[in-house]
Design an enzyme around this catalytic site. Structure first.
Site, short mmCIF file in Angstrom:
data_model
loop_
_atom_site.label_atom_id
_atom_site.label_comp_id
_atom_site.label_asym_id
_atom_site.label_seq_id
_atom_site.Cartn_x
_atom_site.Cartn_y
_atom_site.Cartn_z
N CYS A 1 -24.15 -92.18 39.22
CA CYS A 1 -24.16 -91.03 39.67
C CYS A 1 -23.87 -90.15 38.13
O CYS A 1 -23.06 -90.42 37.52
CB CYS A 1 -23.17 -90.73 40.55
SG CYS A 1 -23.53 -91.47 42.19
N ARG B 1 -27.99 -92.52 34.65
CA ARG B 1 -26.78 -92.92 35.60
C ARG B 1 -27.07 -93.08 36.90
O ARG B 1 -26.43 -93.78 37.72
CB ARG B 1 -25.82 -91.81 35.34
CG ARG B 1 -25.22 -91.57 34.12
CD ARG B 1 -24.24 -90.63 34.02
NE ARG B 1 -23.15 -91.22 34.60
CZ ARG B 1 -22.13 -91.78 33.86
NH1 ARG B 1 -21.92 -92.00 32.51
NH2 ARG B 1 -20.82 -92.00 34.64
N TRP C 1 -26.67 -92.53 42.55
CA TRP C 1 -27.05 -93.90 42.55
C TRP C 1 -26.20 -94.30 44.11
O TRP C 1 -25.11 -94.30 44.24
CB TRP C 1 -26.64 -94.76 41.65
CG TRP C 1 -26.84 -96.25 41.63
CD1 TRP C 1 -28.13 -96.78 41.05
CD2 TRP C 1 -26.13 -97.16 42.24
NE1 TRP C 1 -27.97 -97.89 41.41
CE2 TRP C 1 -26.91 -98.62 41.95
CE3 TRP C 1 -25.05 -97.38 42.63
CZ2 TRP C 1 -26.39 -99.64 42.36
CZ3 TRP C 1 -24.71 -98.57 43.30
CH2 TRP C 1 -25.24 -99.63 42.98
N ASN D 1 -18.92 -88.58 41.90
CA ASN D 1 -19.22 -89.89 41.52
C ASN D 1 -18.24 -90.80 41.61
O ASN D 1 -17.06 -90.54 41.02
CB ASN D 1 -19.59 -89.84 39.84
CG ASN D 1 -19.70 -91.22 39.09
OD1 ASN D 1 -20.12 -92.08 39.85
ND2 ASN D 1 -19.44 -90.95 38.04
N GLY D 2 -18.16 -91.92 42.38
CA GLY D 2 -17.38 -92.84 42.56
C GLY D 2 -17.45 -93.44 44.01
O GLY D 2 -18.48 -93.15 44.73
N GLU E 1 -30.12 -113.72 28.43
CA GLU E 1 -30.21 -112.45 28.37
C GLU E 1 -31.78 -111.97 28.37
O GLU E 1 -32.07 -111.14 28.82
CB GLU E 1 -29.65 -112.13 26.72
CG GLU E 1 -29.98 -110.52 26.26
CD GLU E 1 -29.49 -109.60 27.31
OE1 GLU E 1 -28.62 -109.81 28.21
OE2 GLU E 1 -29.82 -108.33 27.27
N LYS F 1 -33.16 -109.69 30.94
CA LYS F 1 -34.17 -108.43 30.69
C LYS F 1 -35.45 -108.45 31.38
O LYS F 1 -35.95 -107.32 31.76
CB LYS F 1 -34.62 -108.45 29.15
CG LYS F 1 -33.84 -108.11 28.02
CD LYS F 1 -33.11 -106.65 28.08
CE LYS F 1 -32.12 -106.51 29.11
NZ LYS F 1 -30.67 -106.54 28.76
N GLU G 1 -34.92 -107.51 35.31
CA GLU G 1 -34.26 -106.29 35.62
C GLU G 1 -35.53 -105.10 35.49
O GLU G 1 -35.51 -104.11 36.23
CB GLU G 1 -33.11 -105.67 35.19
CG GLU G 1 -33.17 -105.69 33.49
CD GLU G 1 -31.73 -105.51 32.88
OE1 GLU G 1 -31.51 -105.85 31.51
OE2 GLU G 1 -30.99 -104.85 33.40
N HIS H 1 -31.28 -131.72 34.90
CA HIS H 1 -30.64 -131.78 36.02
C HIS H 1 -31.06 -131.02 37.11
O HIS H 1 -30.29 -130.55 38.08
CB HIS H 1 -28.87 -131.61 35.66
CG HIS H 1 -28.69 -132.23 34.53
ND1 HIS H 1 -28.36 -133.62 34.57
CD2 HIS H 1 -28.48 -132.06 33.13
CE1 HIS H 1 -27.88 -134.35 33.51
NE2 HIS H 1 -28.17 -133.29 32.43
N LYS I 1 -27.17 -97.22 35.01
CA LYS I 1 -26.67 -97.51 33.72
C LYS I 1 -25.45 -97.87 33.54
O LYS I 1 -24.88 -98.82 33.07
CB LYS I 1 -27.13 -96.60 32.47
CG LYS I 1 -26.90 -96.81 31.11
CD LYS I 1 -27.88 -97.62 30.49
CE LYS I 1 -27.62 -98.10 29.09
NZ LYS I 1 -28.03 -99.28 28.92
C1 F6R Z 1 -28.40 -105.19 31.46
C2 F6R Z 1 -27.32 -104.35 31.65
C3 F6R Z 1 -26.28 -104.65 32.38
C4 F6R Z 1 -24.84 -103.94 31.60
C5 F6R Z 1 -23.74 -104.25 32.50
C6 F6R Z 1 -22.59 -104.01 31.88
O1 F6R Z 1 -29.51 -104.88 30.70
O2 F6R Z 1 -27.63 -103.27 31.02
O3 F6R Z 1 -26.13 -105.99 32.84
O4 F6R Z 1 -24.77 -105.16 30.49
O5 F6R Z 1 -23.73 -103.52 33.64
O6 F6R Z 1 -22.45 -102.80 31.47
P1 F6R Z 1 -21.47 -102.26 30.32
O7 F6R Z 1 -21.76 -103.07 29.14
O8 F6R Z 1 -21.82 -100.77 30.11
O9 F6R Z 1 -19.87 -102.67 30.77
#
Ligand code: F6R
Length: 612
Positions: free
Chosen positions: A2, A27, A74, A100-101, A485, A489, A492, A508, A607
């Protein structure tokens, strides 16, 4: 999670708020809304979908007010729709709130209010909060600021809120606990926002609100009180953020811009931290606390998602270079597990946003139990950066694409510097290894640039695999977290199911998935696991899997065995994850674009995850 923006000043607030919401859209982007005074009354416009949808609808109203609040959502409580979007009215429609929260005890408060005749239009916890404040005002006859204070003392959960009230139409009241809120101070004008991105265009002077603080902004200025009603002098800071850093700069997506920024962002993560003459490492933010790291019985790395992956890479680095016990924890598990923590443990919290709720809670838990907490954060002044005892900023610059790219490489860079500095201090790194590492780091920005020059080839491979339904990513050692990772990527932003595994684990179980339709990505650079990974590739090829291998430049063996190769330059093994991850970022990006996905704002994600 948010985004909040509010304005008070002389400018028309609506266009400014819409622009701010677009900057904050990363956000949360399932719905948005604004509240402004127009012709003496409070008007709310809200809309499911992107901020552009709201803009299209509300623009027709010809809004001219110079005060207003806006929100991009969000969803947590209640599905994304027009009604659940913020702002929310009080029942007399004289107040509007953005939030927000999460208000955790909203159900109990709602029940009480319903008994008193309050009717709720939305399913949100936020609407309950503004009704609660309204109820306290009516019951006590107190001014709004006091009613907010009383309400927030009873509220359990996290919030950043801003309230606009018809009874004080030239005033904004804001408060925070657990969710960020920054106040920009211009010339006779104020900007309240979840982060500095919508503010930087107008002013660089900001005040970060702390937890349990309430801010009142009006023509008399800015007043801050805490929930005990003690007034605090606002501490004005200057932000360094530049406008270009939060714009696309000609790229079609923020994610692509951020991938291509990595030669610069990684260089910035190292800048000033390696003394050119002596090779000494200096991480200013650790000064005064470095001894704690040296004496640590154990290092516990905590984070979520991509930041957790950076922690996994760092586990190899700290163990190998500094010979210290390391554990890597999902913050969300650690915080609820009653972990054994000693006063001589060091916790390193890794977070791009610095606002991740689970990571913050993990820090608080470890702090209570006496550990020393270091932060590796990107967002300057963020909650996590402020909650830690010491730390090193990653200096990657704002990351706006929801999928983390440059933040990851900067986190790994900083953690590499920390591991080297610690190992050097403890005498666990031999001179020639140290020299090799420093040479490797110096070459890194240029080498990342070289990998990026391969983007065209990676795009061709992406084209071939655009409609694959599954992917497996395999790596060994330091490249195992890179495999995780890469898979994260891809899933998502393209919504393709992808799994990352240590290559040796394949036998396994996951090997059962391999057939001619299964693309398998191997990170198979020439390092200490090379022979082993060659065997793993053979096992997959024997089962007709389609293999894409990330190999070291000049490798002659693997290209003969696999379907596609992507070369990366040779580098020190400890540094190589910073190169091998780049093609995986590009591959995910191109596949997602070819599938027509919303790359910067993938579905269901946000984000900054400020709820647990
Ligand atoms: C993946 C991604 C998320 C963040 C996770 C932690 O691309 O962006 O998995 O890495 O939500 O976020 P931060 O680093 O802001 O604590």
């Amino acid at each position: 999670m948010c985004g909040i923006i509010a304005y008070l000043g002389d400018r028309p607030s609506f266009p400014l708020i819409i622009k701010g919401l677009k900057r904050l859209e990363y956000r949360g982007y399932d719905s948005s809304g604004v509240a402004v005074f127009e012709n003496g009354s409070l008007n709310i416009f809200k809309k499911k979908g992107k901020v552009a949808d709201l803009e299209a609808e509300a623009s027709a109203a010809g809004l001219t007010a110079t005060i207003g609040i806006g929100h991009t959502r969000w969803a947590t409580h209640g599905e994304p729709n027009d009604v659940n979007a913020h702002p929310h009215f009080s029942s007399d429609r004289r107040m509007a709130l953005i939030h927000n929260g999460i208000i955790e005890n909203y159900a109990a408060i709602k029940q009480r209010l319903e008994k008193k005749g309050h009717v709720f239009l939305s399913d949100t916890d936020s609407e309950v909060l503004i009704h609660f404040i309204e109820d306290i005002r009516k019951e006590t006859g107190q001014p709004l600021e006091e009613a907010v204070r009383i309400a927030l003392r009873e509220v359990v959960g996290a919030y950043a809120i801003v309230i606009l009230s018809q009874d004080a139409p030239d005033q904004l009241i804001a408060a925070r606990k657990g969710s960020p809120l920054v106040i920009g101070i211009g010339d006779g004008e104020y900007f309240l926002a979840s982060d500095a991105t919508p503010i930087v265009e107008y002013t660089k002077n900001v005040v970060y609100l702390d937890d349990y603080e309430i801010a009142v902004v009006n023509a008399h200025g800015l007043k801050i009180v805490n929930l005990d009603n003690t007034e605090k002098l606002p501490y004005v800071q200057t932000i360094e953020l530049e406008l270009e850093a939060i714009e696309k700069g000609g790229y079609p997506h923020f994610m692509l811009k951020e991938i291509f920024e990595q030669p610069r962002s990684v260089a910035d993560s190292m800048r000033g931290r390696i003394q050119p003459a002596t090779g000494m490492l200096q991480l200013g933010g650790l000064t005064g606390h470095f001894d704690k790291l040296v004496e640590a019985r154990r290092i516990i790395l905590v984070g979520c998602g991509t930041s957790w992956h950076a922690g996994l890479v760092a586990e190899y680095l700290f163990e190998e270079l500094a010979r210290v016990n390391v554990e890597v924890e999902y913050a969300s598990e650690f915080r609820y597990r009653n972990p054994v923590i000693h006063h001589d443990d060091v916790v390193i919290a890794i977070s791009q946003s610095g606002e991740t709720a689970d990571t913050l809670a993990a820090i608080e838990l470890a702090k209570e139990r006496g550990a020393t907490i270091f932060g590796v954060c990107n967002a300057v002044g963020s909650s996590i950066a402020r909650a830690t005892h010491a730390g090193a900023y990653t200096h990657a610059g704002p990351e706006i694409g929801v999928a983390s790219t440059k933040a990851f490489t900067s986190q790994v860079t900083v953690l590499t510097l920390m591991a080297i500095a610690l190992g050097r201090h403890k005498g666990t790194i031999r001179d020639e290894v140290f020299t090799g590492l420093l040479e490797g780091l110096a070459a890194l920005p240029g080498q990342i640039g070289q990998v990026l020059e391969n983007a065209g080839k990676i795009k061709e491979i992406a084209y071939i695999f655009t409609y694959a339904r599954n992917f497996i990513y395999l790596g060994r050692g330091l490249h195992f977290p890179v495999a995780l990772e890469g898979a994260l990527k891809l899933k998502e932003i393209s919504y393709i199911h992808a799994e990352g595994y240590p290559a040796a684990e394949m036998k396994h179980g996951p090997i059962a998935l391999i057939d001619e339709d299964m693309p398998v990505i191997f990170i198979a650079t020439r390092d200490s696991s090379y022979e082993k990974i060659v065997s793993n590739i053979q096992e997959v090829k024997a089962r007709k899997g389609r293999v894409i291998a990330i190999v070291t430049e000049g490798d002659e063996l693997i290209p003969k065995m696999v379907d596609f190769v992507i070369e990366i330059p040779e580098s020190h093994e400890m540094i190589s994850p910073l190169l091998s991850v780049i093609p995986l970022q590009l591959l995910s990006y191109y596949i997602a674009v070819m599938r027509g996905r919303d790359v910067d704002q993938p579905r269901n994600l946000a984000k900054s995850v400020t709820v647990e």
